[in-house]
Design an enzyme around this catalytic site. Structure first.
Site, PDB file in Angstrom:
ATOM      1  N   TRP A   1       0.822  -1.223   0.000  1.00  0.00           N
ATOM      2  CA  TRP A   1       0.000   0.000   0.000  1.00  0.00           C
ATOM      3  C   TRP A   1       0.851   1.266   0.000  1.00  0.00           C
ATOM      4  O   TRP A   1       0.330   2.350  -0.131  1.00  0.00           O
ATOM      5  CB  TRP A   1      -0.938  -0.008   1.212  1.00  0.00           C
ATOM      6  CG  TRP A   1      -2.200  -0.800   0.990  1.00  0.00           C
ATOM      7  CD1 TRP A   1      -2.382  -1.827   0.097  1.00  0.00           C
ATOM      8  CD2 TRP A   1      -3.456  -0.612   1.657  1.00  0.00           C
ATOM      9  NE1 TRP A   1      -3.672  -2.289   0.172  1.00  0.00           N
ATOM     10  CE2 TRP A   1      -4.360  -1.570   1.128  1.00  0.00           C
ATOM     11  CE3 TRP A   1      -3.906   0.247   2.656  1.00  0.00           C
ATOM     12  CZ2 TRP A   1      -5.683  -1.665   1.561  1.00  0.00           C
ATOM     13  CZ3 TRP A   1      -5.222   0.136   3.092  1.00  0.00           C
ATOM     14  CH2 TRP A   1      -6.101  -0.808   2.544  1.00  0.00           C
TER      15      TRP A   1
ATOM     16  N   HIS B   1      12.900  -2.198  -0.944  1.00  0.00           N
ATOM     17  CA  HIS B   1      12.097  -1.662  -2.047  1.00  0.00           C
ATOM     18  C   HIS B   1      12.864  -0.521  -2.710  1.00  0.00           C
ATOM     19  O   HIS B   1      13.561   0.237  -2.041  1.00  0.00           O
ATOM     20  CB  HIS B   1      10.742  -1.179  -1.522  1.00  0.00           C
ATOM     21  CG  HIS B   1       9.772  -0.873  -2.625  1.00  0.00           C
ATOM     22  ND1 HIS B   1       9.838   0.279  -3.366  1.00  0.00           N
ATOM     23  CD2 HIS B   1       8.732  -1.591  -3.122  1.00  0.00           C
ATOM     24  CE1 HIS B   1       8.865   0.262  -4.273  1.00  0.00           C
ATOM     25  NE2 HIS B   1       8.186  -0.859  -4.148  1.00  0.00           N
TER      26      HIS B   1
ATOM     27  N   GLU C   1      11.491  -6.433  -9.113  1.00  0.00           N
ATOM     28  CA  GLU C   1      10.722  -5.239  -9.436  1.00  0.00           C
ATOM     29  C   GLU C   1      11.581  -4.276 -10.257  1.00  0.00           C
ATOM     30  O   GLU C   1      12.337  -3.460  -9.681  1.00  0.00           O
ATOM     31  CB  GLU C   1      10.268  -4.533  -8.156  1.00  0.00           C
ATOM     32  CG  GLU C   1       9.338  -5.359  -7.296  1.00  0.00           C
ATOM     33  CD  GLU C   1       8.399  -4.479  -6.490  1.00  0.00           C
ATOM     34  OE1 GLU C   1       7.204  -4.719  -6.533  1.00  0.00           O
ATOM     35  OE2 GLU C   1       8.869  -3.529  -5.846  1.00  0.00           O
TER      36      GLU C   1
ATOM     37  N   GLY D   1      -0.223  -0.296  -6.748  1.00  0.00           N
ATOM     38  CA  GLY D   1      -1.490   0.418  -6.951  1.00  0.00           C
ATOM     39  C   GLY D   1      -2.710  -0.486  -6.997  1.00  0.00           C
ATOM     40  O   GLY D   1      -3.762  -0.146  -6.439  1.00  0.00           O
TER      41      GLY D   1
HETATM   42  C1  PEP Z   1       5.606  -1.702  -5.959  1.00  0.00           C
HETATM   43  O1  PEP Z   1       5.973  -0.567  -5.746  1.00  0.00           O
HETATM   44  O2  PEP Z   1       5.957  -2.610  -5.192  1.00  0.00           O
HETATM   45  C2  PEP Z   1       4.764  -1.952  -7.118  1.00  0.00           C
HETATM   46  C3  PEP Z   1       4.837  -3.126  -7.665  1.00  0.00           C
HETATM   47  O3  PEP Z   1       3.969  -0.925  -7.563  1.00  0.00           O
HETATM   48  P1  PEP Z   1       2.924  -0.942  -8.801  1.00  0.00           P
HETATM   49  O4  PEP Z   1       2.221  -2.284  -8.804  1.00  0.00           O
HETATM   50  O5  PEP Z   1       1.988   0.186  -8.529  1.00  0.00           O
HETATM   51  O6  PEP Z   1       3.730  -0.756 -10.037  1.00  0.00           O
END
Ligand code: PEP
Length: 250
Positions: free
Chosen positions: A10, A93, A164, A232
């Site tokens: 979140w 992150h 990510e 999101g």
């Molecule tokens: C995140 O920041 O961990 C992420 C995956 O964001 P989003 O799904 O909004 O790209």
């Protein structure tokens, strides 16, 4: 085989008025075939954990300090998160690495602290667009994983790793399925080389970056993708549920 995991992040969103989304998620998945975790702002952890106490959903945090206690104004120790009801914690992150200058050594220390406290660490790794364009993606991911796991004989207890790509987070852009597959295969091989085949196979490897109901199924079809870290689209039950359903069907 690794457990499938749908984890929501979140970030700095949500107040107590939004806890209804978590109740709706719990109602929609009374007995999910996949693990579900919601990593919330620290202000919501305690109350959310009480709401999901009788449901197969865990509540997580988005960071922890590397120390167990002490003079660290504004920080929260892993043990305090556990005490509040958290069972998971996101570490490393890219927004923490950028906003707070977190490096691999610090993330390693946080990971040790999280494991010592009994939290499940969700370690985030990912390359920038410049690193991808320069052909340095695997080198970067390898260095981040090595940096965070340095010195460990076996995988940290309940370790989860989330790939990510920084350029895919919150942008609506996603890597091609081949690009996701290349990184996930690489991460699995790296874990095998470090810990052996059996231990490596048990580590859930999540993809994160603009996962949505519309692209989740194809991403979960990529070998070595065991779930997703969702930003999101985890804020609303109506967006997160189809992603969980796609994971469970994969
Ligand atoms: C995140 O920041 O961990 C992420 C995956 O964001 P989003 O799904 O909004 O790209």
């Amino acid at each position: 085989m690794a457990h499938k995991l749908a984890a929501g992040n979140w970030k700095m969103n949500g107040t107590r008025a939004d806890l209804g989304q978590i109740m709706a998620l719990a109602a929609a998945h009374p007995d999910p075939a996949v693990d579900i975790s919601l990593c919330l702002p620290a202000t919501l952890i305690s109350e959310a954990a009480q709401h999901v106490a009788d449901h197969p959903i865990t509540i997580g945090a988005q960071d922890c300090h590397s120390a167990g206690s002490g003079a660290h104004t504004g920080d929260i120790a892993a043990q305090q998160l556990l005490d509040a009801g958290a069972r998971d914690v996101i570490l490393g992150h890219s927004e923490r690495r950028t906003d707070h200058g977190e490096d691999d050594a610090l993330i390693r220390a946080k990971l040790v602290a999280a494991c010592d406290a009994g939290l499940r660490p969700i370690l985030c790794v990912g390359e920038s667009l410049a690193e991808r364009d320069a052909g340095r993606t695997l080198e970067r991911i390898g260095a981040q994983i090595d940096g965070a796991l340095e010195g460990s004989d076996g995988p940290p207890s309940a370790l989860v790793i989330a790939y990510e790509p920084i350029w895919a987070i919150g942008t609506g852009r996603t890597p091609s399925l081949d690009q996701i597959g290349e990184v996930h295969d690489f991460m699995r091989e790296q874990l095998k080389a470090r810990y052996g085949d059996t231990a490596a196979a048990a580590v859930p490897l999540l993809y994160g970056g603009s996962v949505k109901p519309g692209n989740a199924a194809e991403i979960f079809g990529v070998p070595n993708v065991d779930g997703a870290l969702v930003g999101g689209a985890s804020l609303k039950e109506s967006d997160f549920t189809p992603i969980i359903t796609a994971l469970s069907a994969s």
